[in-house]
Design an enzyme around this catalytic site. Sequence first.
Site, PDB file in Angstrom:
ATOM      1  N   GLU A  75      48.691  -9.998  10.663  1.00 51.50           N
ATOM      2  CA  GLU A  75      48.451 -11.480  10.850  1.00 51.50           C
ATOM      3  C   GLU A  75      47.079 -11.625  11.695  1.00 51.50           C
ATOM      4  OE1 GLU A  75      51.222 -12.926  13.990  1.00 51.50           O
ATOM      5  OE2 GLU A  75      51.594 -11.047  14.736  1.00 51.50           O
ATOM      6  N   CYS A  95      56.849 -13.261   6.936  1.00 53.81           N
ATOM      7  CA  CYS A  95      57.789 -14.116   7.946  1.00 53.81           C
ATOM      8  C   CYS A  95      57.195 -15.229   8.503  1.00 53.81           C
ATOM      9  CB  CYS A  95      58.231 -12.939   8.852  1.00 53.81           C
ATOM     10  SG  CYS A  95      56.904 -12.277   9.620  1.00 53.81           S
ATOM     11  N   ASP A 147      49.532 -16.923  11.975  1.00 53.37           N
ATOM     12  CA  ASP A 147      48.311 -16.589  12.619  1.00 53.37           C
ATOM     13  C   ASP A 147      47.466 -16.182  11.601  1.00 53.37           C
ATOM     14  OD1 ASP A 147      48.720 -16.755  15.393  1.00 53.37           O
ATOM     15  OD2 ASP A 147      50.378 -15.315  15.290  1.00 53.37           O
ATOM     16  N   HIS A 155      54.865 -23.262  17.402  1.00 54.04           N
ATOM     17  CA  HIS A 155      56.397 -22.868  17.816  1.00 54.04           C
ATOM     18  C   HIS A 155      57.382 -24.004  18.052  1.00 54.04           C
ATOM     19  CE1 HIS A 155      53.985 -19.079  17.875  1.00 54.04           C
ATOM     20  NE2 HIS A 155      55.241 -18.998  17.509  1.00 54.04           N
TER      21      HIS A 155
HETATM   22  C1  PEP Z   1      53.097 -15.639  12.130  1.00 54.31           C
HETATM   23  O1  PEP Z   1      52.048 -15.559  13.111  1.00 54.31           O
HETATM   24  O2  PEP Z   1      53.014 -15.833  11.219  1.00 54.31           O
HETATM   25  C2  PEP Z   1      54.261 -15.176  12.648  1.00 54.31           C
HETATM   26  C3  PEP Z   1      55.481 -15.059  11.849  1.00 54.31           C
HETATM   27  O3  PEP Z   1      54.494 -15.053  14.127  1.00 54.31           O
HETATM   28  P1  PEP Z   1      54.570 -16.153  15.074  1.00 54.31           P
HETATM   29  O4  PEP Z   1      54.600 -17.631  14.323  1.00 54.31           O
HETATM   30  O5  PEP Z   1      55.759 -16.024  15.811  1.00 54.31           O
HETATM   31  O6  PEP Z   1      53.449 -16.005  15.785  1.00 54.31           O
HETATM   32 MG    MG Z   2      52.285 -14.581  14.757  1.00 54.57          MG
END
Ligand code: PEP
Ligand code: MG
Length: 575
Positions: free
Chosen positions: A433, A504, A457, A191
């Site tokens: 995911e 996403c 994920d 993140h």
């Molecule tokens: C993902 O896992 O691709 C996702 C969009 O969620 P995050 O990156 O917030 O875990």
């Molecule tokens: Mg995720």
Amino acid sequence: MTEYKGNPVSEGIAVGKVYLYQPYVPEAVEGEIPEAEVPQVIARYEAMLEGAKKELEAIRRRLEEAGDGDKAKIFTAHQDILFDVAMDEEIRDKISYDLLTPEWAVHRVYEKFMKMLGKAKDPLIRERVADLRDVKNRLLRVAAGVPEKNLAALAEPVVVVAHDLLPSDTATLDRKNVLAIVTEVGGATSHSAIIARSYEIPALLGVPGVTEKLSHGQEAAVDALEGVLIADPSPEQKAEFSARREAFLARRAQEKKFLAVEPRMADGTVVPVHLNVGSASDQELAAEKYTDGVGLFRTEFVYMGREQLPTEEEQYEIYKKVLAAFGDRPVTLRTLDIGGDKKLPCMELPVEENPFLGNRALRLCFSMPEVFLTQLRAALRASVHGNLWIMFPMVGSLDDIRRAKEYLEKAKAQLEERGIPYSPDVKVGIMVEIPSIALVADLAAKEVDFASIGTNDLTQYSIAVDRMNPALGEYYQNYHPALFRLIGYVVSSFAKEGKPVSVCGEMGGDPLAAAVLVGLGMSKLSMGAASVARIKKLLSGLTMEKAKELAARACALPTSSQVEEYLKTELSPLL
Ligand code: PEP
Ligand code: MG
């Protein structure tokens, strides 16, 4: 001049002074004082209070000057804790009568109050524990004479160098003063990386031992295109970096010309481009005019960098702002996805051995019904201001879907009881995911309105490789044919039910992967603002026929590196 290599996860070039960010973790040692020294020790305790107060005031002032009133309030609350009458009295008594050192007295009293608050039924009270710990650490650090390190309010532009940055560190980052981010850990889909990209801050992650090799105030040149950091650059190197920085910014400006165009492919097919956001700030919503909706609102960031959980009213105002900004266009609000690498300073979470496989996201919401229902009510209330799509993260089974939908129904019933309106057209969807839900996508598609693929994920769980661990970079294979096959299955399963699927995760903003995803039949792509122009540029030069050819080949080639090489060759004129 020494050179270090790292993983460039957010493009850019910068030269500046190192700001070594090492959060101080104080250790209070048990200690007693002679009775005769009580007055001096009380004076020392008062000096600790005074020192901490000065720091808090300085941070608060800087945040207020920067127009960040919300964050400033956190530090006002910390001042209140510092001078809390009950704790202050107990600390003074422990020094005067039990003859404890001020550090030990502070430690004992704060721990006692933290324990008490930690047992409270009301989650709002429990959250105070994190604030008490923060203030306690500040007092002990002041006592040890260690200077303050805080990324929320920096005095000058710097290159932040840290072992790791927590999402809460990055969420509260004083972005105008951060020239670049360099860390020892963290992968391209951590993140910190995602936020660095969205802020367009150059970032180099996975530089082993960098916090020991560089010192505070030393000069560093960071190339987050090639993945190189040069300590103490020579004047010639600095000039060279500046020239390359100019060239990079010019290229980025050139790409940005595509920002405002329609996301139309060369054959006329339109592939809506949606935005990933983490807040309702004007800066985050600036790309609203160039996008067709919000494909992912990471609502957990609304909960970060605050002293308390956001109330229903506070959340409602934030969600409303985003929904109203997008009008008829969909806003996909993902419910709280905490755990894994995302911690909340305002909530004590148990320490787990495998946090990414632990009590995170939806599971955690199921174990905190009040927190979950509060968020769902806030979202539903905001639905009358736009086109709301609610999305549940980390869904592993149909049980999860059904249970989450029950909570949604409960939240609706609660609003109805209170006579509060919500839109009857709210769409309900899931993130795909976890491989187990991808493999039953045909069944899941019957129970929800849409899906969005979280490739960050999905990659981590499909290949069993930690998305945070840069040492495993070679195993975190973005172009693994298994992923494209799995995604292809999800898209075709939802298509059979006539339901849309988007992506996403970070793959959506990566031109090579995006071309394949479009060819697999993705209804839309969602990405951070920094990728929008680049993806529109790619789409403008690509036909659907070509995209389908790329997708078929990406699923058929044997290895990730072969897929990557193939895509680079085929797409190089469009990048
Ligand atoms: C993902 O896992 O691709 C996702 C969009 O969620 P995050 O990156 O917030 O875990
Ligand atoms: Mg995720």
